[in-house]
Design an enzyme around this catalytic site. Sequence first.
Site, PDB file in Angstrom:
ATOM      1  CD  GLU A 133      -2.496   1.242   2.747  1.00 16.09           C
ATOM      2  OE1 GLU A 133      -2.526   0.232   3.498  1.00 16.09           O
ATOM      3  OE2 GLU A 133      -2.986   2.330   3.072  1.00 16.09           O
ATOM      4  CB  CYS A 180      -0.459   1.030  28.719  1.00 14.44           C
ATOM      5  SG  CYS A 180       1.336   1.127  28.625  1.00 14.44           S
ATOM      6  NE  ARG A 235      10.145   7.043  27.438  1.00 12.52           N
ATOM      7  CZ  ARG A 235       9.238   7.768  26.775  1.00 12.52           C
ATOM      8  NH1 ARG A 235       8.362   8.518  27.433  1.00 12.52           N
ATOM      9  NH2 ARG A 235       9.199   7.748  25.460  1.00 12.52           N
ATOM     10  N   GLY A 260      -3.561   3.302  31.873  1.00  8.45           N
ATOM     11  CA  GLY A 260      -4.779   2.988  32.640  1.00  8.45           C
ATOM     12  C   GLY A 260      -4.499   2.022  33.783  1.00  8.45           C
ATOM     13  CB  THR A 263     -16.866   9.160 -13.901  1.00 10.46           C
ATOM     14  OG1 THR A 263     -17.004   9.975 -15.064  1.00 10.46           O
ATOM     15  CG2 THR A 263     -18.091   8.294 -13.732  1.00 10.46           C
ATOM     16  CD  GLU A 294      -4.455  -1.374  22.931  1.00  9.26           C
ATOM     17  OE1 GLU A 294      -4.418  -2.212  23.859  1.00  9.26           O
ATOM     18  OE2 GLU A 294      -3.978  -0.230  23.033  1.00  9.26           O
ATOM     19  CG  HIS A 334      -0.677  -1.092  24.400  1.00  7.89           C
ATOM     20  ND1 HIS A 334      -1.557  -0.045  24.551  1.00  7.89           N
ATOM     21  CD2 HIS A 334       0.520  -0.632  24.817  1.00  7.89           C
ATOM     22  CE1 HIS A 334      -0.916   1.003  25.027  1.00  7.89           C
ATOM     23  NE2 HIS A 334       0.344   0.676  25.197  1.00  7.89           N
TER      24      HIS A 334
HETATM   25  N1  GLN Z   1       3.082   6.929  29.658  1.00  7.80           N
HETATM   26  C1  GLN Z   1       3.188   5.623  30.221  1.00  7.80           C
HETATM   27  C2  GLN Z   1       4.580   5.062  30.100  1.00  7.80           C
HETATM   28  O1  GLN Z   1       5.342   5.549  29.314  1.00  7.80           O
HETATM   29  C3  GLN Z   1       2.185   4.692  29.606  1.00  7.80           C
HETATM   30  C4  GLN Z   1       2.389   4.483  28.146  1.00  7.80           C
HETATM   31  C5  GLN Z   1       1.199   3.881  27.465  1.00  7.80           C
HETATM   32  O2  GLN Z   1       0.095   3.938  27.981  1.00  7.80           O
HETATM   33  N2  GLN Z   1       1.379   3.336  26.300  1.00  7.80           N
HETATM   34  O3  GLN Z   1       4.936   4.119  30.765  1.00  7.80           O
END
Ligand code: GLN
Length: 594
Positions: free
Chosen positions: A188, A428, A520, A430, A236, A567, A565
Amino acid sequence: MGRENPSSHPLRRRAGDTGGSRGNLPYFSISKTGFRCYSAEMKTSNNTKRTKFIFITGGVLSSLGKGLASATIGALLECRGLTVTFQKLDPYINVDPGTMNPFQHGEVYVTDDGAETDLDMGHYERYTSAVMSQKNNYTSGRIYYSVITKERRGEYLGGTVQVIPHITDEIKAAVLQLDGSADVAIIEIGGTVGDIEGLPFIEAIRQLRGDLGREYTLFIHLTLVPYIKAAGEVKTKPTQHSVRELRADGIQPDILVCRTEVPIEDSLKAKIALFCNVPKDAVITAIDVDNIYEVPLHFHEEGLDTKILELLNVWTGKPNIQPWVDLVRTIKNPKHEVTIAITGKYIDLTESYKSLHESLIHGGIATETKVKLRYISAEELEVKDPAELLAGCHGILVPGGFGRRGAEGKINAITFARENKIPYFGICLGMQLAVIEFSRNIAGIAQAQSTELDPTTPDPVIYLMKEWFDYRAGKMQVRDETADLGGTLRLGAYPCVLKEGTNASAAYQTHEISERHRHRYEFNNAYRATLEGHGLIVSGTSPDNNLVEIVELADHPWFLGCQFHPEFKSKPMKPHPLFHAFISAALKNKQAGG
Ligand code: GLN
């Protein structure tokens, strides 16, 4: 429209009982003289079968859904038993999208090998079984970086380094890395035909047609056929201009995929075909759909996969699109409905949380539930009553993020979820904020904080871990605050062992998992015993028990935070266990009158 039923093709019917096979699928190509199995001349130098390349360009304007179209083509080819891979060539100068603002560019998608890539990699992985990595996403910046590095090393022997051939050769080498890795590679090209930045990519793929030949390359152009209300008709002309632009760059598209709001009649297809110099059955309607997972069914009905295989001279046997039919049926006939609150920094742009959004929908697919998403501004949660803002939500999710903006609002949402026993899913950041919330409000560590949000905090429950064992690299990593921004991230897939009897282990039904990371900061083990003493459950850690990967609450129906993550690993056909469990918990909450 000239579409044919593959099983009724006279040559094709003979395929199953003639010659070679791949797995249990017959695998042939057709030449003018009839069948032949893949033969020696179709192999790469290291004796693997040569890959056929499909190049997808976009015209008229951006956001037509090239990524989705590419992923869909991959899905349809997999339905025929072919293996596919992908590559996205992005014309911007950033070496990767890792440092780009998600608000501008959408989410940064992370692969197993730790590449920070364009969100289209997410579409590719969700729609097919292809696994993306560093070599599946190149930007102009990365190409130039490599050429300039070579030039500095003196590799061009005193020559003048130019866009053609040096940059285009580098692009071709990037594309050809995929040769032999799959039956078909879908490449792509980001941006829109006519953009100055995209020219070297267009030139490189033009050359590849010459290098590889007609049966090994296919050009598909995605364009817009707008409906003009005042005239009451579709137009078109933009497509004609876009194809003219492409032809000026030396590429005659083989297939046109036309995005449109209304069906394109046969006579219009004929007109597009005539003006754009493609056969009428190569003009494919891509009509707007309610649900992105319907696209494979529409493209298949339009005969896109049949046409691609005809032009690439590949025969594959009958397609099995039943899984997509079943999927769409499930999505369209939900038995339940829940509302999930997402409290994030970017509430206006679903592109910023693309994979998250899809994963929640997948959790709904697993439970026959329509998942309604309500994005709630974290900053508003700092000043307004969470009970008011979160009323009617059956589950609360705080996604990943960076920086302090809205952090206290997210913590307010977490307190609300914890106290009111509303299912909570922290990803993360969260998860980190859930640890902070618990430390402050349950464990009595009033000033608990992450050093990302306050570097001088006396109680850094989340902090930058200086030394940790890196399972992927197989060695200790040493980091400090002065390392440059990207360099200190823990990126990509890492193993995690689960504690039995927890929500995590119930969801995954296994002992060890692998999930993708992009962060991080880490849970600070200095506080682990205290927090566990107050009821925090550490339900997942790195195999050496050093990195806390998942936390839960004992006294709550479903409260889970993960450092990774999930997701990035959910697919519509294979919903991620944690999203499945979270939506189930939200549903239970709703059914209990929550
Ligand atoms: N800011 C946070 C960290 O760096 C969480 C990063 C994130 O949610 N991907 O650890």
